[in-house]
Design a protein around this motif. Structure first.
Motif, PDB file in Angstrom:
ATOM      1  N   VAL A 150     128.019 -34.523-113.942  1.00 54.13           N
ATOM      2  CA  VAL A 150     129.181 -33.643-113.795  1.00 54.13           C
ATOM      3  C   VAL A 150     129.210 -33.157-112.355  1.00 54.13           C
ATOM      4  CG1 VAL A 150     130.400 -31.636-114.686  1.00 54.13           C
ATOM      5  CG2 VAL A 150     128.852 -32.907-116.184  1.00 54.13           C
ATOM      6  N   PHE A 151     130.290 -33.493-111.637  1.00 51.21           N
ATOM      7  CA  PHE A 151     130.374 -33.142-110.223  1.00 51.21           C
ATOM      8  C   PHE A 151     131.024 -31.782-110.020  1.00 51.21           C
ATOM      9  CE2 PHE A 151     129.641 -37.628-110.301  1.00 51.21           C
ATOM     10  CZ  PHE A 151     128.724 -37.788-109.273  1.00 51.21           C
ATOM     11  N   PRO A 152     130.653 -31.082-108.937  1.00 51.78           N
ATOM     12  CA  PRO A 152     131.167 -29.735-108.710  1.00 51.78           C
ATOM     13  C   PRO A 152     132.691 -29.718-108.659  1.00 51.78           C
ATOM     14  CG  PRO A 152     129.570 -30.337-106.990  1.00 51.78           C
ATOM     15  CD  PRO A 152     129.731 -31.524-107.878  1.00 51.78           C
ATOM     16  N   GLY A 153     133.276 -28.713-109.271  1.00 54.37           N
ATOM     17  CA  GLY A 153     134.725 -28.545-109.234  1.00 54.37           C
ATOM     18  C   GLY A 153     135.494 -29.456-110.158  1.00 54.37           C
ATOM     19  N   THR A 154     134.806 -30.217-111.002  1.00 55.05           N
ATOM     20  CA  THR A 154     135.525 -31.109-111.914  1.00 55.05           C
ATOM     21  C   THR A 154     135.361 -30.618-113.347  1.00 55.05           C
ATOM     22  OG1 THR A 154     133.642 -32.543-112.347  1.00 55.05           O
ATOM     23  CG2 THR A 154     135.001 -33.082-110.442  1.00 55.05           C
ATOM     24  N   THR A 155     136.137 -31.202-114.233  1.00 57.38           N
ATOM     25  CA  THR A 155     136.002 -30.911-115.659  1.00 57.38           C
ATOM     26  C   THR A 155     135.640 -32.183-116.390  1.00 57.38           C
ATOM     27  OG1 THR A 155     137.625 -29.142-115.584  1.00 57.38           O
ATOM     28  CG2 THR A 155     137.198 -30.102-117.728  1.00 57.38           C
ATOM     29  N   LEU A 156     134.545 -32.111-117.143  1.00 55.44           N
ATOM     30  CA  LEU A 156     134.189 -33.215-118.022  1.00 55.44           C
ATOM     31  C   LEU A 156     134.594 -32.810-119.432  1.00 55.44           C
ATOM     32  CD1 LEU A 156     132.652 -35.924-118.629  1.00 55.44           C
ATOM     33  CD2 LEU A 156     130.694 -34.476-119.197  1.00 55.44           C
ATOM     34  N   GLY A 157     135.440 -33.601-120.062  1.00 54.45           N
ATOM     35  CA  GLY A 157     135.814 -33.353-121.448  1.00 54.45           C
ATOM     36  C   GLY A 157     134.938 -34.198-122.349  1.00 54.45           C
ATOM     37  N   VAL A 158     134.344 -33.573-123.361  1.00 55.19           N
ATOM     38  CA  VAL A 158     133.508 -34.313-124.301  1.00 55.19           C
ATOM     39  C   VAL A 158     134.229 -34.342-125.643  1.00 55.19           C
ATOM     40  CG1 VAL A 158     131.265 -34.427-125.440  1.00 55.19           C
ATOM     41  CG2 VAL A 158     131.425 -33.533-123.109  1.00 55.19           C
ATOM     42  N   VAL A 159     134.565 -35.540-126.110  1.00 49.94           N
ATOM     43  CA  VAL A 159     135.243 -35.660-127.404  1.00 49.94           C
ATOM     44  C   VAL A 159     134.373 -36.437-128.379  1.00 49.94           C
ATOM     45  CG1 VAL A 159     137.697 -35.484-126.886  1.00 49.94           C
ATOM     46  CG2 VAL A 159     136.527 -37.627-126.457  1.00 49.94           C
ATOM     47  N   GLY A 160     134.642 -36.257-129.647  1.00 53.11           N
ATOM     48  CA  GLY A 160     133.884 -36.979-130.656  1.00 53.11           C
ATOM     49  C   GLY A 160     134.121 -36.344-132.007  1.00 53.11           C
ATOM     50  N   GLY A 161     133.777 -37.076-133.051  1.00 50.63           N
ATOM     51  CA  GLY A 161     133.985 -36.587-134.406  1.00 50.63           C
ATOM     52  C   GLY A 161     132.997 -35.493-134.763  1.00 50.63           C
ATOM     53  N   SER A 162     133.178 -34.950-135.954  1.00 49.74           N
ATOM     54  CA  SER A 162     132.295 -33.896-136.433  1.00 49.74           C
ATOM     55  C   SER A 162     130.887 -34.463-136.617  1.00 49.74           C
ATOM     56  CB  SER A 162     132.849 -33.386-137.753  1.00 49.74           C
ATOM     57  OG  SER A 162     132.070 -32.349-138.215  1.00 49.74           O
ATOM     58  N   GLY A 163     129.910 -33.750-136.106  1.00 48.35           N
ATOM     59  CA  GLY A 163     128.530 -34.197-136.249  1.00 48.35           C
ATOM     60  C   GLY A 163     128.082 -35.203-135.211  1.00 48.35           C
ATOM     61  N   SER A 164     128.922 -35.468-134.203  1.00 48.78           N
ATOM     62  CA  SER A 164     128.550 -36.482-133.223  1.00 48.78           C
ATOM     63  C   SER A 164     127.546 -35.963-132.199  1.00 48.78           C
ATOM     64  CB  SER A 164     129.801 -37.011-132.517  1.00 48.78           C
ATOM     65  OG  SER A 164     130.487 -35.950-131.901  1.00 48.78           O
ATOM     66  N   GLY A 165     127.339 -34.650-132.136  1.00 46.41           N
ATOM     67  CA  GLY A 165     126.330 -34.102-131.235  1.00 46.41           C
ATOM     68  C   GLY A 165     126.875 -33.307-130.068  1.00 46.41           C
ATOM     69  N   LYS A 166     128.167 -32.970-130.100  1.00 46.37           N
ATOM     70  CA  LYS A 166     128.786 -32.257-128.988  1.00 46.37           C
ATOM     71  C   LYS A 166     128.149 -30.881-128.788  1.00 46.37           C
ATOM     72  CE  LYS A 166     132.898 -32.429-130.969  1.00 46.37           C
ATOM     73  NZ  LYS A 166     132.558 -33.015-132.276  1.00 46.37           N
ATOM     74  N   THR A 167     128.086 -30.109-129.877  1.00 47.67           N
ATOM     75  CA  THR A 167     127.501 -28.772-129.774  1.00 47.67           C
ATOM     76  C   THR A 167     126.018 -28.865-129.411  1.00 47.67           C
ATOM     77  OG1 THR A 167     129.077 -27.872-131.340  1.00 47.67           O
ATOM     78  CG2 THR A 167     127.057 -26.626-131.046  1.00 47.67           C
ATOM     79  N   SER A 168     125.336 -29.849-129.952  1.00 43.32           N
ATOM     80  CA  SER A 168     123.911 -30.011-129.647  1.00 43.32           C
ATOM     81  C   SER A 168     123.701 -30.267-128.160  1.00 43.32           C
ATOM     82  CB  SER A 168     123.328 -31.162-130.463  1.00 43.32           C
ATOM     83  OG  SER A 168     123.501 -30.912-131.839  1.00 43.32           O
TER      84      SER A 168
END
Ligand code: ATP
Ligand code: ADP
Ligand code: SF4
Ligand code: MG
Ligand code: MG
Lengths: 318, 311
Positions: B39-57
């Motif tokens: 993740v580079f400074p000043g940018t936004t990384l969007g993380v998408v995925g289904g339920s349980g895919s590990g996003k919150t983890s």
């Protein structure tokens, strides 16, 4: 078929009744999917619960409601005997709430079938239960499983099968796709649509998800502050909105290939008992003019749809 | 190009869950199975995925709430999962966090003002300084002064989320981790929050990692997108390019879910084989025997975890 005539629904509290829905004229023809769209608190569930006979005891009503040719609400009287849970059923948002965690899916389906079709042989009960499972595209192996052994999507299918057991004429599905993964949403919606066609059901589909509504509905009813503000016989109004509320709502939705700033709808929907005078949307409307603050606009025909807005009223006169 | 503000290398993490009763012992559930991200400074990384895919983890691991079993989490070049407590506290100040449910960060018994100020407490600032900072963030988030005296239950969902964001930026972080910041909100409040997030990023020069299951929300705000399935990033690249031309079959489904009428299964098993191999239209023999490689495409700009693109 569902028809309401000047229907009012409110909830009693210490200081009186907070009317949520006022003078609602809703008409859902037999064999049609109608979407009720609106943001939370605008009264969608209240309307859905009234249709399915599931309002709490402290709810108050006026006007009339007819469900599958039976007058179920007449003034302040409600009579859902033989209708609730039989002619009309509700599929609630939380599928776990409809399923008993201690019984297998098969046991729950069989119990429901025996209740609604007494006199069926055990063999027939079982084959009917298996048929219901296949109607909702679940395998026979699900018959012997407990709810916790099913995925979120499978649980919703099982809850739909259970709702279908009495062979209803009208289904109210209250946010049946919320909190599901994108592809599961469409799987559940397309299942409901398929069942609606095959069984010739009347489906009242409550949602705040515009893309799901576009996908599933024949008729669109946009609700704001307990009123219909726009109604169309096709999902077309979700492409080309007439009412300022719907227009802003669609502009507030992120679009895949556009980084244009999303529309800000100032403020919040009004709470029941605190609805403003005149047009209920006027404090947030960018097109507001004097008449909007004084008088509530009637719902009028504008092109291929019905709209409740003074702008369209004045246009219709010229 | 500058160096990444956050770099995640081969990150693995698991939860232990009891097997039935306690006497049956425990089992590991792998939530992250080798995640690589820059993740580079000043940018936004969007993380998408289904339920349980590990996003919150993933977010929890960056925050140190979930211990990596393998791999590294580099923030400004330092492996923050290996720092001692004191040093870690210092660094973590630079990482703000907005949890999936506002109730997780906002104490229902505290006034809103105290909730917003809570992260400042250990700093030992003067009373005036604290007041000033609170004033600044509340103004940034368009929160009226009177809201400060209220309790969480008196606020609407959209207001609460603004409070959660105010709290997350009060320490002037460089990186803000946002877990589904709008999934409980209505369309109009969602638009308000997304607009605020965009403005804040400009004003404060923030870097975002934003998790959502809604691809349109992610596309509104992200420069790059990472698609997660079953604890792995299966596709990562420039947002615009992924949206126009998804390569991984799972990404295609996320972008056009209306085409999927049947329930598709995601194998959340312990193997490293491709989690969508049972229904994948591009499936080859190898997919059932060997884990898919990370293939670099578009001048190294995009990564796809799929055998199909090795040829
Ligand atoms: N506290 C926990 N204990 C045990 N397993 C957990 C715990 N939290 C998450 N998991 C498991 O870890 C995996 C990843 O979960 P995670 O919460 O990261 O998913 P997510 O992508 O955020 O999903 P959602 O979209 O539903 O929030 C899942 O298999 C989940 O069941
Ligand atoms: N059982 C109830 N008792 C009291 N008030 C209720 C009840 N159900 C809904 N309301 C109120 O009625 C209004 C409309 O709510 P609801 O019908 O649930 O809307 P929606 O489904 O569109 O979110 C809200 O202000 C809500 O607080
Ligand atoms: S009646 Fe007036 S305030 Fe109401 S929506 Fe129409 S223009 Fe806006
Ligand atoms: Mg509701
Ligand atoms: Mg999550």
């Amino acid at each position: 078929m569902v028809r309401s005539e000047e229907l009012g629904i409110g909830y009693e509290h210490d200081e009186g009744v907070a009317w949520v829905v006022e003078d609602l004229d809703l008409e859902v023809e037999h064999g049609v999917v109608t979407c009720l769209i609106g943001e939370s608190g605008c009264g969608k569930s209240t309307i859905g619960n009234a249709i399915s006979g599931l309002l709490p005891p402290y709810a108050r009503t006026y006007g009339r409601l007819v469900v599958a040719d039976r007058v179920v609400i007449d003034g302040d009287k409600m009579n859902f005997t033989g209708v609730r849970g039989k002619v009309v059923v509700r599929i609630a948002q939380d599928p776990a709430s409809a399923l008993n965690p201690y019984l297998t899916i098969g046991e729950q389906l069989s119990t429901a079938i025996r209740t609604h079709f007494p006199g069926l042989s055990e063999h027939d009960v079982r084959s009917k239960a298996l048929e219901l499972l296949s109607d909702v595209m679940l395998g026979e192996d699900v018959y012997d499983r407990y709810p916790h052994q099913l995925s979120g999507g499978m649980k919703r299918r099982a809850a739909i099968a259970l709702a279908l057991a009495p062979e209803p004429e009208v289904i109210v599905a209250d946010e049946p796709t919320s909190a599901l993964d994108a592809y599961l949403k469409y799987a559940v919606a397309s299942l409901l649509k398929k069942l609606q066609r095959e069984w010739e059901l009347t489906l009242v589909f409550i949602t705040h998800d515009v893309s799901i509504a576009r996908y599933i509905c024949d008729q669109v009813v946009v609700v704001y502050a307990g009123r219909i503000v726009e109604e169309g016989a096709s999902p077309r109004c979700l492409e080309s909105p007439s009412h300022p509320y719907l227009e802003l709502l669609l502009k507030a939705l992120p679009k895949r290939f556009s980084k244009d700033r999303l529309a800000d709808i100032p403020g919040m929907p009004p709470r029941p008992g605190m609805y403003p005078t005149g047009c209920k949307f006027h404090p947030r409307c960018p097109y507001v003019f004097e008449r909007c603050r004084q008088e509530e606009p009637p719902i009028i025909k504008a092109g291929d749809r019905l709209v409740r807005c003074w702008r369209y009223y004045e246009q219709s006169l010229t | 190009m500058s160096s990444p503000l956050l770099k995640i290398e081969n990150l693995h993490a698991f939860y232990t869950v009891p097997l039935g009763g306690l006497r049956y012992g425990y089992r590991k559930v792998w939530a992250l199975k080798g995640v690589n991200l820059d993740v580079f400074p000043g940018t936004t990384l969007g993380v998408v995925g289904g339920s349980g895919s590990g996003k919150t983890s993933l977010i929890r691991a960056i925050l140190g709430f979930l211990r990596p079993a393998k791999g590294r989490i580099l923030f400004r070049g330092m492996d923050i999962s290996k720092l001692d407590r004191r040093r870690r506290m210092e660094i973590v100040k630079e990482i703000g966090y907005v949890p999936q449910e506002p109730s997780q960060s906002i104490n229902p018994k505290m006034t809103i003002k105290d909730s917003i100020a809570e992260p400042l407490r250990p700093l030992g600032l003067s009373k005036e300084d604290i007041e000033k900072r609170i004033g600044v963030v509340m103004e940034m988030l368009d929160l009226d002064r009177s809201v400060g005296r209220m309790l969480a239950r008196e606020l609407s969902g959209g207001m609460l989320q603004r409070v959660a964001i105010a709290r997350a930026i009060i320490l002037k972080p460089r990186l803000l981790l946002l877990d589904e910041p709008t999934s409980f909100l209505d369309i109009s409040t969602q638009a308000q929050i997304l607009n605020i997030l965009r403005d804040l990023k400009e004003e404060l020069g923030l870097t975002y990692v934003l998790v959502s299951h809604d691809i349109d929300v992610v596309s509104y705000i992200s420069d790059r997108i990472a698609v997660m399935v079953s604890g792995k990033v299966v596709e990562e690249g420039v947002a615009e390019k992924i949206l126009r031309e998804p390569l991984h079959p799972y990404t295609s489904i996320l972008l056009n879910p209306e085409g999927v009428a049947r329930e598709i299964s995601i194998a959340n098993s312990e193997t490293d084989l491709c989690p969508i191999r049972s229904w994948c239209p591009l499936r080859m023999k190898k997919c059932s025997t060997e884990p898919p490689p990370a293939v670099k495409i578009d001048n190294e700009e995009r990564t796809v975890l799929c055998w199909h693109y090795t040829t």
